[in-house]
Design an enzyme around this catalytic site. Sequence first.
Site, PDB file in Angstrom:
ATOM      1  N   ASP A 479       0.977  -1.245   0.114  1.00 36.05           N
ATOM      2  CA  ASP A 479      -0.057  -0.058  -0.008  1.00 36.05           C
ATOM      3  C   ASP A 479       0.932   1.248   0.030  1.00 36.05           C
ATOM      4  O   ASP A 479       2.201   1.275   0.317  1.00 36.05           O
ATOM      5  CB  ASP A 479      -0.782   0.091   1.278  1.00 36.05           C
ATOM      6  CG  ASP A 479      -2.271   0.854   1.129  1.00 36.05           C
ATOM      7  OD1 ASP A 479      -2.312   1.425   0.120  1.00 36.05           O
ATOM      8  OD2 ASP A 479      -2.968   0.681   2.036  1.00 36.05           O
ATOM      9  N   ASP A 549     -10.901   2.304  -3.033  1.00 35.97           N
ATOM     10  CA  ASP A 549     -11.203   1.981  -1.556  1.00 35.97           C
ATOM     11  C   ASP A 549     -12.931   2.161  -1.624  1.00 35.97           C
ATOM     12  O   ASP A 549     -13.431   1.760  -0.622  1.00 35.97           O
ATOM     13  CB  ASP A 549     -10.656   3.114  -0.805  1.00 35.97           C
ATOM     14  CG  ASP A 549      -9.449   2.821  -0.392  1.00 35.97           C
ATOM     15  OD1 ASP A 549      -9.066   1.595  -0.668  1.00 35.97           O
ATOM     16  OD2 ASP A 549      -8.762   3.597   0.318  1.00 35.97           O
TER      17      ASP A 549
HETATM   18  C1  DGJ Z   1      -5.730   1.761   2.286  1.00 29.47           C
HETATM   19  C2  DGJ Z   1      -6.061   0.902   1.221  1.00 29.47           C
HETATM   20  O1  DGJ Z   1      -6.642   1.357   0.148  1.00 29.47           O
HETATM   21  C3  DGJ Z   1      -7.143  -0.129   2.165  1.00 29.47           C
HETATM   22  O2  DGJ Z   1      -7.715  -0.966   1.512  1.00 29.47           O
HETATM   23  C4  DGJ Z   1      -6.540  -0.386   3.369  1.00 29.47           C
HETATM   24  O3  DGJ Z   1      -5.639  -1.081   3.233  1.00 29.47           O
HETATM   25  C5  DGJ Z   1      -6.152   0.914   4.046  1.00 29.47           C
HETATM   26  N1  DGJ Z   1      -5.150   1.509   3.251  1.00 29.47           N
HETATM   27  C6  DGJ Z   1      -5.508   0.221   5.350  1.00 29.47           C
HETATM   28  O4  DGJ Z   1      -4.747   1.261   6.307  1.00 29.47           O
END
Ligand code: DGJ
Length: 638
Positions: A479, A549
């Site tokens: 991420d 997200d």
């Molecule tokens: C951003 C990601 O896109 C989410 O799916 C998740 O992993 C969060 N970060 C966790 O902090």
Amino acid sequence: MIETMRSEQDGTLFFLHTKSATLSLLVSAEGFLLLPYWGARIKTSDISYIVKELPFVSYMASTEGRKNFQLGNLPQPYPSFGNSDLRSPAFLFTYEDGSRTTDLSYRGYTIHKGKTKLDGLPFIRPDSSAQTLELQLFDRLKEISVVISMTVYEDYDAITQSVRAENQGKTQTLQIEKLCSASIDLLDSDFEFLHLAGAWGREFQIKRQKLEQGILSIGSAGGASGHEHNPFAALASPGTDETHGQVYAMNLVYSGNFLASAEVGMHRNTRFQIGLQPFDFSWRLEPGECFQSPEAVLVYSGKGLEGMSNSFHRLYQDCLIPLRFAQKERPILLNSWEAHYYKFCGEDLIRLARQATQVGAELFVLDDGWFGKRMDESSSVGDWIANEEKLGGSLSSLIEKINREGISFGLWAEPEMVSPDSDLYRAHPEWAIQVQGRRMETSREEYVLDLSNPDVCKYIIDSISAILSENPVTYVKWDMNRNFTNLGSTYLPSCRQKEQAHRYMLGLYHVLDVLTNRFPHVLFEGCAGGGGRFDPGMLYYTPQMWVSDDTDAVERLTIQYGASLVYPSIAVECHISETPNHQVGRRESMAARAATAMWGNLGLELNFDRMAGEEINCLMDEIAFYKKVRPVIQVGRL
Ligand code: DGJ
């Protein structure tokens, strides 16, 4: 297939033929490189008349010695600055004497089978029929060589292009201010500019704007390719739809700051460019040094968007995604994020893994919150050591228990960032991107690590390697959750500060190269707050990506459709999430949520304790159905 022929009046003509398209280049008698044609496939024949018949334009300078040779009106594949062409140059160099003019003349070419690897950068691997044309251009006064490499992927109807600049002088340094990966001139301006725009939680919205005289551009300057614009743009003839119309498309194999633009000149021609973002970029090239641009993928389709998408999909699946994963069915994963966010203990995870196995999931992913002293977003990023108190034991004992439930184990990490409240930041405050003496901005309570510094890259490689070599982890969600601000490096000298954003990317690619080769069995999933860095550069290392997200089934329809314009289904991770949806609050049936999530790699973002028995039964049926259709969805043709 690449063919050459002598033009009767001019020099050499080059024809880059794919199955249904041709791109042609011409070396003029004056030694300039021109671009007479890109479009539907044509025969190899003397087409130099296309550029000869352009009208003479009053008020436009002609090249010395040739009254009617007006670069400002001629289609070129790599235009310079400093001559009669006043449109945007493809590159710009500043020399020690302050001058900015570069006069490239053609020096020769080579054609060879296959393709040379791009040093330090992701690239499209050659297929068995790939052929590369290298065109050598040279500025005699400053002794600068520019080599344009174009590889033809005949079966895929695609051409890749990258550019290498070399300072062959003995004493003088130059600054590269701009170096496009591709610049294409078309003798028409009746186009719509089509691109994929958005924001966090609203990625990949298809936008179409009619071109008018002037420049229309998209790009990024926040360090990643970004949520706002994908590094993709196309020029489409009016009325283009899925199956009709002409489309000229470019996609940049790069994950950092980029710029794509279409410039309609006063004589109704269009200059279409893509490459590194020139804003706040400059690269110092010492005598003897080379600079390699990222690669651009060029696709022409005479059959609308579908033809374009099919070219990108097949090319990326066969020649970009790591081979060992390209055709490999992806596991149905359950990700713990929306089930528990940061609030869980070891028992919660084991229970969730057991329930996931029972409904048919194949991989359990422990998302954020497992390391350092992390209970919310306020601390610990950078301290990649399991929080044993929270997990109720070591990471390996948790994985063992989860594996015993009959499911494999994956882990989330955000290795490029650091929390101000972390042991890493306390030990190395100088490793964060910063301008000394200026206030620092946090985003999600994080700073960005300066990956232009090799020590930072080594720390990331060592800390992630330690986890992966000590634990049976089969998947990593990589991420990245914030933009660059206060750009500055404590590592780079002052004369190289404007190299930081690109050096960061080279550092990241190095880290990913080492880790993915060291742990070839681990499936890496790219993520940047959803689809904030969803591009071919990342796809070279991470075979799949979290597209947004926003997990709402209705919102996802436009997001996933937009992504499908360029990226194959197997690259797009799509999850069934809870109802009402956590981001937008909409209620949707399980059938609707599953139907949307099945258009890519199906996964789950669920807490079964909050679901009714009937809903779980319905989910099990959907998963069983997906397992039947999975080979078609993941490796079939969309
Ligand atoms: C951003 C990601 O896109 C989410 O799916 C998740 O992993 C969060 N970060 C966790 O902090």
